[in-house]
Design an enzyme around this catalytic site. Structure first.
Site, PDB file in Angstrom:
ATOM      1  N   GLU A 185      25.023  73.132  29.452  1.00  0.00           N
ATOM      2  CA  GLU A 185      25.424  71.803  28.974  1.00  0.00           C
ATOM      3  C   GLU A 185      26.144  71.922  27.628  1.00  0.00           C
ATOM      4  O   GLU A 185      25.499  71.856  26.595  1.00  0.00           O
ATOM      5  CB  GLU A 185      24.183  70.916  28.869  1.00  0.00           C
ATOM      6  CG  GLU A 185      23.422  70.805  30.186  1.00  0.00           C
ATOM      7  CD  GLU A 185      22.225  69.856  30.100  1.00  0.00           C
ATOM      8  OE1 GLU A 185      22.169  69.014  29.191  1.00  0.00           O
ATOM      9  OE2 GLU A 185      21.346  69.972  30.953  1.00  0.00           O
ATOM     10  N   TYR A 186      27.506  72.123  27.629  1.00  0.00           N
ATOM     11  CA  TYR A 186      28.409  72.126  28.767  1.00  0.00           C
ATOM     12  C   TYR A 186      29.486  73.179  28.546  1.00  0.00           C
ATOM     13  O   TYR A 186      29.893  73.429  27.406  1.00  0.00           O
ATOM     14  CB  TYR A 186      29.085  70.766  28.895  1.00  0.00           C
ATOM     15  CG  TYR A 186      28.108  69.652  29.152  1.00  0.00           C
ATOM     16  CD1 TYR A 186      27.664  69.382  30.429  1.00  0.00           C
ATOM     17  CD2 TYR A 186      27.645  68.904  28.086  1.00  0.00           C
ATOM     18  CE1 TYR A 186      26.771  68.334  30.669  1.00  0.00           C
ATOM     19  CE2 TYR A 186      26.744  67.864  28.321  1.00  0.00           C
ATOM     20  CZ  TYR A 186      26.301  67.591  29.613  1.00  0.00           C
ATOM     21  OH  TYR A 186      25.412  66.587  29.832  1.00  0.00           O
TER      22      TYR A 186
END
Length: 617
Positions: free
Chosen positions: A392-393
């Site tokens: 993420e991410y």
């Protein structure tokens, strides 16, 4: 979402941080029961350990010695081993000394004598993990039994496999030896006993095609002592297991949080008692960490050291102090033995621990090698069927910002597939379908060829990180008039990923087993103003479904999900009814299935998991 510019990655996963801090809460771990020195069979005692507190850099431990016999105990000595780096810094009500990692606590004299039924507790402060092993009380084993006078049997020969089919295998082995004779043999598959036989052969059946199994054998003598296990033999059944569920079926995956065993008191057995285990196909065990370019353990105590009592255990059998594997991993092995259709993946990263991916993908091959070695470590052989990467991410911002470039995700997944082979390789990914948003930042289409499926995090689109609102459902299926930002819906995310070349069958729709809420709200419908995050049990602005369903019942629906206004609070969350609508969407779009974050947010009878299962039939 921050400043209305980018989708917020499930801050719910920041609970990993809170959960690690929750280790500082009282946690009881019964490490062992010991038999006391005695001149009579009626004299016996037990010793149990409690980790009373943990403040990160140190902890408080307590031992309780109890006379469980019918004669008076005149003295006591407790011994145990600590792992390297763990030590006692101060103690009370006992004289505590050590020789290296071996620690000894003796009575103070004034507390040496224990009448039948009496007990004494002594404590200490320490540094390190605080997880003892090898407990002895007055020199006797820590299982509450007496030590047989005869020697245990030897190890049998390694099993030899023959007559291998899609679903069965025949095993034979050379016998063990014992001074008083071998009574029988325990056959263990992936560390779990599957049968006890009197001869030196066993035919195992009911297996899955194209699947690896590890077999060992232990001999048992006439005193019921078990000897050392044989060398392991890995057997792969014939046929093809496929990448997951059988053709035509849908993925039904749930996240099991490592830290949930603490303040949430949620354990693998809860999947059985709630009826959820029979309704899912996959479990993502979260989270492992990503450090120094490698996959690493998150919380070793919860993962493979925590001792479970019989009433807490999946199979009703208590852990012993000397067994090689305990904790969540052992409970997952027991769950898979009971429900062999379930596949378990180890998920790495998450909101809190995604910062290490940037360094790791500088050498994807080395990173994949480290992950493979950890996931398939012999200590927990048979637990995991593959790996899940929750970055993420990639090439975008979450808790930290990544600048690895759009090709980094594809390169990482290519390396993972090359290393993991037929094992499952999956990823949790963003649902930000806004123009120039996170889906546009990485090559999700190119990476898809190397994965079995993506779990698209179609929740946390809106929440009280925008403390003044406007109020909006955190998991809308479709857009609606007045939605704060276009592209922040499930339908938009699925459409964009499909347009980038991701097959629909590799996309799973995400469901949150929780709600997000604001306080200071006067408007019932979405779009109202607020003054901040509503209170939550574990984190402001977030609450489990099992609590919200009664504390703030549903007022209406918008964009395919539910919302509720109660007093000055406004919440949004999915219900069995809105989940039914989303599962209908899964089927109409030809998606692979659905997943959810996370098990402990459901009711004790698993009504949300049941809604997913029913909706995908």
């Amino acid at each position: 979402m921050r400043s209305g510019t980018a989708i917020r990655s499930r801050p719910v996963r920041r609970r990993a941080t809170a959960a690690l801090a929750a280790l500082a809460l009282p946690v009881t771990a019964v490490v062992g029961l010991a038999s006391a020195t005695s001149a009579h069979a009626a004299e016996s005692a037990t010793a149990s350990y409690t980790k009373a507190a943990d403040w990160g850099s140190g902890f408080e431990g307590r031992w309780t010695v109890k006379n469980t016999g019918t004669t008076t105990l005149s003295s006591w000595t407790v011994e145990w081993d600590f792992p390297s780096g763990t030590s006692v810094t101060s103690a009370w009500d006992a004289n505590v000394t050590n020789s290296g990692t071996h620690w000894t606590a003796k009575d103070k004299g004034w507390n040496a004598t224990l009448a039948p039924g009496a007990s004494i507790t002594f404590g200490f402060n320490g540094t390190g993990s605080g997880s003892p092993s090898g407990c002895k009380l007055n020199g006797k084993p820590c299982d509450g039994s007496t030590q047989p006078t005869d020697a245990p049997p030897s190890a049998p020969g390694a099993p030899v496999a023959s007559d291998i089919t899609d679903t069965s295998v025949k095993l034979t082995w050379t016998p063990a030896t014992d001074d008083k004779g071998v009574k029988n043999y325990d056959v263990l598959r992936d560390g779990i006993k599957v049968s006890t036989v009197t001869g030196t052969s066993y035919s195992d059946s009911g297996l899955k095609p194209g699947t690896d199994y590890s077999y060992t054998v232990q001999a048992r003598d006439t005193s019921d002592q078990t000897g050392p296990a044989s060398a392991a033999r890995t057997v792969r059944t014939t046929g093809d297991s496929g990448p997951g569920p059988q053709p035509g079926s849908k993925v039904k995956l749930g996240y099991f949080t490592e830290w949930g065993v603490y303040d949430r008191n949620y354990h693998v057995k809860n999947l059985v008692t709630s009826g959820t285990a029979e309704k899912i196909t996959h479990i993502n065990y979260s989270f492992g960490n990503v450090q120094g370019g490698k996959c690493t353990i998150g919380d070793s105590y919860a993962a493979y050291d925590k001792a479970y009592t019989a009433d807490q255990s999946v199979d009703g059998k208590a852990d012993t102090w000397d067994q090689p594997l305990r904790g969540n991993f052992n409970q997952l092995k027991k769950l898979k033995a009971k429900y062999p259709h379930i596949k378990v993946l180890w998920s790495f990263g998450g909101w809190t621990w995604s910062g290490g991916f940037g360094d790791a993908v500088k050498n994807p091959t080395a990173f994949a090698q480290s992950c493979y070695e950890l996931v398939n470590d012999p200590r927990w052989a048979g637990v995991f069927d593959g790996i899940d990467l929750d970055w993420e991410y990639p090439n975008a911002c979450g808790l930290t910002c990544d600048t690895s470039g759009p090709a980094a995700l594809k390169n990482m997944m290519q390396a993972m597939r090359a290393k993991f082979g037929k094992q499952l390789v999956t990823a949790a990914i963003t649902a930000d379908a806004s123009d120039g948003g996170k889906i546009d930042s990485a090559d999700y289409g190119g990476a898809a060829q190397y994965l079995d499926f993506y779990n698209v995090m179609t929740y946390d689109f809106f929440g009280a990180w925008d403390k003044t609102g406007p109020t909006a459902p955190h998991s809308p299926l479709t857009s609606y008039p007045g939605i704060p930002k276009e592209g922040f819906t499930t339908d938009a995310a699925i459409a964009k990923l499909k347009a980038k070349g991701v097959p629909a069958s590799k996309l799973n729709l995400g469901i949150g087993f929780y709600g997000r809420g604001w306080t200071g709200v006067t408007q019932k419908e979405p779009g109202g103003t607020a003054t901040g995050a509503a209170p939550g049990k574990y984190e402001s602005g977030i609450e489990d479904y099992k609590i919200l369903k009664t504390s703030c019942p549903v007022s209406g629906t918008v964009g395919g999900t539910a919302y509720a206004h109660c007093g000055t609070q406004w919440w949004s969350y999915d219900t069995p009814a809105t989940i039914a609508g989303k599962m209908d969407y899964v089927k109409k779009q030809g998606l692979g299935g659905a997943f959810f974050w996370e098990f402990s947010g459901d009711t004790t009878n698993g009504e949300l998991a049941t809604a997913i299962d029913s909706g995908l039939k």
